[in-house]
Each structure stands twice: as structure tokens, then as C-alpha cells.
Design an enzyme around this catalytic site. Structure first.
Site, PDB file in Angstrom:
ATOM      1  N   ASP A 334       0.847  -1.191   0.000  1.00 51.47           N
ATOM      2  CA  ASP A 334       0.000   0.000   0.000  1.00 51.47           C
ATOM      3  C   ASP A 334       0.885   1.245   0.000  1.00 51.47           C
ATOM      4  OD1 ASP A 334      -2.384   1.612   0.416  1.00 51.47           O
ATOM      5  OD2 ASP A 334      -1.730   1.795   2.497  1.00 51.47           O
ATOM      6  N   ASP A 530      -1.828  -0.663   5.999  1.00 48.71           N
ATOM      7  CA  ASP A 530      -2.109  -0.129   7.331  1.00 48.71           C
ATOM      8  C   ASP A 530      -3.560   0.270   7.527  1.00 48.71           C
ATOM      9  OD1 ASP A 530      -2.063   2.225   5.684  1.00 48.71           O
ATOM     10  OD2 ASP A 530      -1.779   3.411   7.512  1.00 48.71           O
ATOM     11  N   ASP A 534      -7.087  -2.023   3.534  1.00 43.24           N
ATOM     12  CA  ASP A 534      -6.058  -3.028   3.261  1.00 43.24           C
ATOM     13  C   ASP A 534      -6.361  -4.362   3.931  1.00 43.24           C
ATOM     14  OD1 ASP A 534      -4.440  -1.166   1.838  1.00 43.24           O
ATOM     15  OD2 ASP A 534      -3.707  -0.371   3.740  1.00 43.24           O
TER      16      ASP A 534
END
Length: 638
Positions: A334, A530, A534
Site C-alpha cells: 500500500d 495499514d 487493506d
């Protein structure tokens, strides 16, 4: 990021994402049974030896037999369950050893084998219990209520009673509990946990707000449009649960040797029995073949590695996870809060009117001390980080979410968005018309009625990001993919020079899952993230790693590994620890099995009795355990 620790707000029920969710009684039974199964043979061994020394030899065998039976019963139950699932493990050899020893009256050998087996099982589950305790503490901060306007008063209510059209108060720092519309006030929201946008967004009256985002501005009223169970965050929770159910189970390192070692053991025992006609010889082979190097050395090395990683701020949820960490070949990562810090920082200062950069920042940050806005706090933090002396502001007037005006050191200062400042000082609009980095926020500053400059804020790449990518490449990670919910132009601008294989942007949680699943054709996939968005991809990956220090608790719960410090460079170190632990475990396995095979041959030829075989096996155990403990120290260079 402010409020991220609460971003795993469950829609209508507590978040249950662990592998054993839904079986609390079974978990409690295992927590109680494991230490008891170690204590019983240990105590029986001591009491039996004491009885023999005291001259009550006949009682020794009975005591050892009684201490062995509970371990054997539990072991048989577990073997039956494993066979029903199609798993053939080394536990069968241990069960045959204990059964044979009891049948042929070799009770000392039986209790020694029982102690070794129970001790190994306890060690293997130790790291997972420790990780679960850490995660329980982490998730204990999750809120379960909301403030409801009712009969002219505010009432704190459970989330599952909220209905459409209910009016809620969302305070600063609160997580939005349900999907809704801004009913009153201006909402300044941190949406990074859901969309990947690092910088706050403003929502005006009538505009939609998603559940799971954090209010970083002043309190506002929300008109609910969905029940909690039907809101955005609840849908993400369901995605996580589906992903975890479909995830292939991890296998134990020791079980990969199980079938071959089992076949070799049974063959040698059978040959010894047929050749000599003495079943005790077969028993001696089984006793010395008890796979203690696998039952003990592997979990000791793995638990040592888990402990070593924890000291470095990396929480690994058990030995199976550590083993999987050694095999990662593809990384899906990410952006916001992972490759970047996930919070606004000044990336450029454009002063005017003869001001220096520090003087412009000092005036703006001094006035912003009077505001709780997240951008204002970022300016204050930057100024203090540069050692600037901030002056007390006076006569401050603030329009929430827009900007503020006041006096600083005898000068009239205006700080805020371009529209807010240019409405008071028209020339600011022309000054701010230049190019700005993609995804940035521009703060305009006017002093004494004249444009004073611009402060450009963005969520920049972590300074260690390029080094981490390079280290992972050297460790054998062949593909590195960016998957973010942020806009494509922002993702491409931030990741320039990182040499990523692919960049995917504007992703929803289900599209992140699709990318993870597609990448599995290249080898085991690790996902790092995080945010709440996700969490489903973390659960779907072969190994999910969450940035737990600042990230959402939902992602930390769905992940297999959690970084307890906000430093991405701990990831290569964790892989190094895992690989070193696995290598030490394999050294112990090969040495232990080799010595056991030599002992089995000697036992089959009649040179060792079952008790002698058990004692020799204990010597082998001590040697391999001491070697396995080396995993507590040192780390593989990245």
C-alpha cells in the site's frame, strides 16, 4: 494517524478475524490442557524415580504409566482429527512409541517420550498465545458506541440500535460509526484508512460520509443513511472474513519430514522384529526414533525467532507465520501510511514580501497554535521541529475547515486555504496560481493585508523506502507491486524512482484482493498495508503484514505480522530473522535425525534397550535444543 487506532470500529458486532474465531471454549481448553500435559509426565517421572530410590520399585512403573496415559489419549485424539483432514504427521511415531512402551512394560521410556512430546507441543503454541495476547490488548481500544441526539439530549447508544435518519454527534477524534450525510457543520475527515488519501478532506452539509473514517476537525452532526451492519465498514469486515476462510492453511516445517521419517521408522522397527523375533527390539527402535529433534528443536528455533523479531518491534503471530515469511517471492504494498508516513508534512515553502522561509513558517505556525485542525497542527509541529520560537496569537477568528485570522507579534496574519485567504486579500489568488505537486495541500499566508507566501504540504515517501525495496530485492523478492486507493497521479508522482514492477491506483478493497490473488501465480505473496481498506487483502495474502504502530486495528488483526514501530525498514530484518531461524531449525533437524537413525540401527541390532534408547534420545534432544537456541541471537543481514 489521529484516530487510526479506533478505525476498526465493527459495524454491529465485535470484530472476530482470528483463525480460531468462534471456538472460545476450545481455545480455553487448549490453554489449560497444554501446561497440564507437560506437568503430568514431568511430575510422574520425578515421583517414579523417587519411589525407586526409596525402595518401592514396583510403584515406579505404575506411576510412570499413569503419567503417560493422559498424554497418549490427547495425542490419539489429535491424530484422529489430523487423519480426517488428510494430514499425516510425526505425532504417529510418538503415539506408537508410547503405546509400545506401555504394552511391553517399558514404562520409563514411555513417560520420557510423553514428556518430550507434551513439551514440544507446548513450545510450539507458546508464540501464538503470546501474539494473541498482544492483539487482544491492541483491539481493546475499539469503540462500540455512538452519541445519538434524542429528545434534546445526547445519549450514548450501542451501534446496532442506530437506524437511518438518526442524528449523531461525531466528536473530534471519533471514528464515523455508520454511513451518513453531514447534517450540520463542516466535517474535516481523515479518509486514509479507507481510500488511501493521506490528506484530510472537507465535507459540507448534505455531502456523504463513509463509516470507518476519522473526524480530525471540529465536531459535526451526522444524519445516518444506513444501519451499522449495512455500512461501508461492515462490508469491509465481511470481505476480511471471506478472505480468511478461503486462505490456504500454513503447514508446519516439521510435518514436511513426517511421512518419510515415519516410513523409515516403521521399516526399521519391522525388520528388527522379523530378524530377531523380539518385539522389544522393535520397541527400542521406536523409542529412539521418537522425533524429538522435530518435536522440540523446530519449535524452539521458531519460537526463538519469534522472540527475536518481537525485540525488534515485529510481532509474528506464531511459528507457521515465521516459516511462511522465509518463502515470500512477491510483495504487494500500500502507499499511504506504508510507503509514506500517512500524515501531512511541509515539502516546500514559497515566501514573498521579503520574508525568509523560517519567518513565514513562524508567523503561520504561531497563529495556527489556536486551531485544532490537522493541517494547522502539522505546521506547528514543523515549526517546533525546526527550533522556531512561536509567538502567542491574539484576536483570533477561525472558520472551521477554512482558515483563521489574528495578530502575531503586532502583525495581522491570515492563514488558510487559497479561497479563504484570497477572499480577504484578493492578490493571493494570482500568487497561488502556479504548479503544485500532485496530491498536495496549499496553505496561503497573508501578512498585513499583502500576500506573504505559500506553504505546500504533502505526504512524502519515507526516506528509507528505496533502501527497503532494494533490500527486499536482494532477499529474493522478485516482484514488488503498489496497490493503493489513492489517485493514480498521486501514486505515480510519489513512487518515482522506486523501480516498482507495477502501480495500481484508485483501488477498492475487493480489487486489492483480486491483485493479491493474481500475483500468487508468481509465488507466495506478502501484502503490506495499514488501513481498513487493506485488511481484506492482508487476510487474502499468503502472509499479511500490517503497520500496527499507526495503522487501523482491523488491518493489524487481519494480518499475520504486525510492525509495532512505524519503521518500514524492519521488514527486511524480519525476513532475515525468519530465514536464520529456519536455517538453524533445519540444522537441528538434519543432525537430530541423522543421530536418531544411527541409534535406530544400533537398537535394531540389539545393542540398545528401550530405556537406553530413551536416554540416548535425551542426549540428542539436549544437543539439538542448544543449537536451536542460537536463533535468539543475531540477525541475517539484509
Amino acid at each position: 494517524m489521529p484516530g487510526h487506532e479506533n478505525a476498526s470500529l465493527s459495524a454491529s458486532r465485535p470484530l472476530r478475524l482470528s483463525r480460531a474465531a468462534g471456538f472460545p471454549s476450545l481455545q480455553a481448553l487448549h490453554r489449560f490442557a497444554r501446561p497440564v500435559l507437560v506437568i503430568m509426565p514431568a511430575l510422574g517421572l520425578v515421583l517414579g524415580l523417587a519411589a525407586g530410590v526409596a525402595g518401592h520399585g514396583p510403584w515406579s512403573g505404575l506411576i510412570w504409566a499413569v503419567a503417560t496415559v493422559p498424554v497418549l489419549v490427547v495425542l490419539i485424539v489429535e491424530i484422529v482429527g489430523s487423519l480426517r483432514r488428510g494430514d499425516v504427521g510425526l505425532d504417529i511415531v510418538a503415539a506408537l512409541s508410547m503405546t509400545g512402551a506401555l504394552v511391553f512394560g517399558e514404562h520409563l521410556a514411555a513417560v520420557v517420550v510423553a514428556l518430550m512430546y507434551a513439551g514440544g507441543q507446548y513450545l510450539e503454541s507458546f508464540a501464538e498465545r503470546r501474539a494473541n495476547r498482544e492483539m487482544t490488548a491492541l483491539l481493546g481500544r475499539v469503540p462500540r458506541t455512538a452519541l445519538l441526539h434524542r429528545d434534546g439530549r445526547l445519549e450514548e447508544v450501542p451501534l446496532d440500535v442506530i437506524a437511518p435518519q438518526d442524528r449523531l454527534l461525531v466528536r473530534q477524534g471519533d471514528v464515523v460509526p455508520v454511513d451518513g450525510l453531514v447534517a450540520k457543520g463542516v466535517a474535516v475527515l481523515d479518509q486514509s484508512a479507507l481510500t488511501g488519501e493521506a490528506l484530510p478532506v472537507r465535507k459540507r452539509s448534505g455531502e456523504p460520509v463513509m463509516s470507518g473514517v476519522t473526524n480530525v476537525g471540529d465536531a459535526f452532526d451526522l444524519s445516518a443513511t444506513h444501519r451499522a451492519a449495512e455500512s461501508t465498514f461492515a462490508g469491509i469486515v465481511r470481505l476480511i472474513e471471506v478472505a480468511q476462510r478461503s486462505k490456504a492453511p500454513m503447514t508446519r516445517l516439521a510435518d514436511r519430514f513426517a511421512l518419510a521419517f515415519l516410513a523409515l521408522t516403521l521399516a526399521l522397527a519391522g525388520v528388527a522384529w522379523l530378524w530377531s523375533g523380539d518385539p522389544v527390539r522393535a520397541l527400542a527402535v521406536l523409542v529412539i526414533a521418537t522425533p524429538c529433534p522435530l518435536i522440540l528443536a523446530v519449535p524452539v528455533a521458531i519460537v526463538s525467532g519469534v522472540s527475536r523479531a518481537a525485540k525488534a518491534g515485529v510481532l509474528v503471530k506464531g511459528g507457521k507465520v515465521l516459516e511462511t515469511l522465509t518463502r515470500v517471492r512477491t510483495l504487494v504494498i500500500d502507499k499511504t501510511g506504508t510507503l509514506t508516513h500517512g500524515r501531512a508534512r511541509i515539502v516546500e515553502i514559497r515566501p514573498m514580501a521579503g520574508l525568509s522561509s523560517d519567518r513565514l513558517l513562524q508567523l503561520a505556525a504561531s497563529l495556527d497554535q489556536a486551531s485544532k485542525h490537522v493541517i494547522a497542527q502539522a505546521l506547528v509541529a514543523e515549526a517546533r521541529g525546526r527550533g522556531l520560537d512561536l509567538l502567542p496569537p491574539t484576536e483570533v477568528e477561525e472558520i472551521p475547515g477554512e482558515g483563521l485570522e489574528g495578530c502575531v507579534g503586532g502583525r495581522r496574519v491570515i492563514v488558510g486555504g487559497i479561497r479563504f485567504v484570497s477572499w480577504r486579500v484578493p492578490r493571493v489568488g494570482a500568487v497561488a496560481a502556479g504548479q503544485h505537486p500532485a496530491g498536495s495541500v496549499v496553505v496561503a499566508v497573508a501578512v498585513d493585508g499583502a500576500p506573504a507566501g505559500l506553504l505546500i504540504l504533502a505526504d512524502p515517501l519515507r526516506t528509507e523506502a528505496a533502501q527497503v525495496i532494494g533490500s527486499l530485492r536482494r532477499l529474493g523478492v522478485t516482484r514488488i507491486i503498489l496497490a493503493t486507493g489513492d489517485r493514480r497521479e498521486v501514486a505515480q508522482a510519489v513512487t518515482v524512482g522506486l523501480h516498482l514492477d507495477e502501480v495500481h491506483a484508485d483501488l477498492t478493497p475487493d480489487r486489492k484482493i483480486a491483485i493479491v490473488q493474481a500475483e500468487k501465480r508468481h509465488g507466495p505473496v506478502m501484502m503490506i498495508g495499514d488501513g481498513v481498506n487493506d485488511a481484506p487483502a492482508l487476510a487474502a495474502a499468503d502472509l499479511g503484514l500490517a503497520m500496527g504502530a499507526r495503522g487501523a486495528a482491523a488491518s493489524a488483526e487481519a494480518a499475520d505480522v504486525v510492525l509495532l514501530v512505524d519503521e518500514l525498514d524492519r521488514v527486511p530484518g524480519a525476513i532475515g530473522v525468519a530465514r536464520r531461524s529456519k536455517r538453524i531449525a533445519l540444522q537441528s533437524v538434519y543432525a537430530g535425525i541423522g543421530l536418531s537413525v544411527l541409534g535406530m540401527i544400533a537398537a535394531g541390532l540389539g545393542y540398545l534397550t528401550p530405556v537406553q534408547g530413551a536416554l540416548i534420545q535425551e542426549a540428542i534432544d539436549v544437543a539439538v535444543i542448544l543449537n536451536a537456541l542460537r536463533a535468539l541471537w543475531g540477525v541475517e543481514p539484509s
